[in-house]
Scaffold this active site. Structure first.
Site: not given
Ligand code: PXP
Length: 241
Positions: A70, A43, A190
């Site tokens: 992402e 990301h 997330h």
């Molecule tokens: N999905 C998205 C859109 C995110 O921005 C993130 C964090 O970069 C994640 C998933 C993954 O989240 P986590 O780091 O809390 O596992």
């Protein structure tokens, strides 16, 4: 079985803390795939505080699984993904200064932007996904603007898991069923972790992929990457039994 895509942002955060190349992001991504993860997620953010655009270019040739990028669809981001052509692009509505993604798309006010971008990505052979809440109207909107998949924003589930897991997962199982009925694939991510993942995967149908970064990399400080990835895969595998 639900695929595990490991978000490697935090490895880049650690590297960037000192400059230089320790830990080596490329080597870590190779190992993560060797240890059984079915995808790598990055990301890149506008301030390049963790993953840089150059990291994204260097990761592409070593991805033997699935590459998921992402980000907010700025001009620069779109130029990057059209150059790198990952398997999947997940669009998030984040402003440039957020610490981490904290909301899904409001599709209606962004419909024409999303429609154009999703069709350009698709024309380039890239699968598309939109980060979204469990709201049925938003999910229907994702189908209408032409997304292939949604990524359900799981932070509300993770927050509520310890006090009332059974209740907290219901909106997600309903949302996944609804999305499937709209012809959308279902991803999620997330704040998923080794404690809340199994229950989520057991209760959310049609779950194709989870992307997990923060908790997985934190767990790896204690258990190592190989054991940690196995732990997370087991949470997903046990669902299939
Ligand atoms: N999905 C998205 C859109 C995110 O921005 C993130 C964090 O970069 C994640 C998933 C993954 O989240 P986590 O780091 O809390 O596992």
């Amino acid at each position: 079985m639900t695929q595990l895509s490991v978000n490697v942002n935090k490895i880049a955060t650690l590297r960037n803390a000192r400059g230089g190349n320790v830990p080596n992001l490329i080597q870590a991504a190779k190992s993560i795939q060797t240890f059984g993860a079915q995808g790598i997620t990055v990301h890149p953010r506008p301030d390049a505080r963790h993953i840089t655009y150059q990291d994204v270019r260097e990761l592409k040739p070593i991805i033997s699984t699935e590459f998921n990028i992402e980000g907010y669809p700025s001009r620069e981001f779109l130029r990057l993904v059209l150059e790198v052509k990952p398997h999947q692009v997940t669009l998030v509505p984040d402003g440039p200064d957020v610490l981490t993604s904290c909301a899904g798309w409001q599709v209606k006010p962004n419909a024409s932007l999303l429609e154009d971008i999703l069709s350009e990505l698709k024309n380039n052979g890239i699968r598309t996904s939109l980060f979204v809440s469990t709201d049925a109207a938003e999910i229907e909107g994702c189908a209408r603007v032409g997304a292939d998949r949604i990524e359900l924003y799981t932070e509300p589930y993770a927050q509520a898991f310890h006090s009332h897991a059974a209740e907290a997962v219901i909106p997600f199982s309903k949302a996944a069923t609804f999305a499937h009925g709209c012809g959308l694939g279902v991803n999620a991510g997330h704040d998923l972790d080794a404690r809340n993942l199994r229950f989520f995967a057991q209760n959310v149908p049609y779950l194709e992929e989870v992307s997990i970064g923060h908790a997985l990399i934190a767990d790896a400080l204690y258990d190592g990457l190989e054991t940690t990835i196995q732990t997370y895969l087991n949470c997903l595998n046990e669902t299939a039994e």
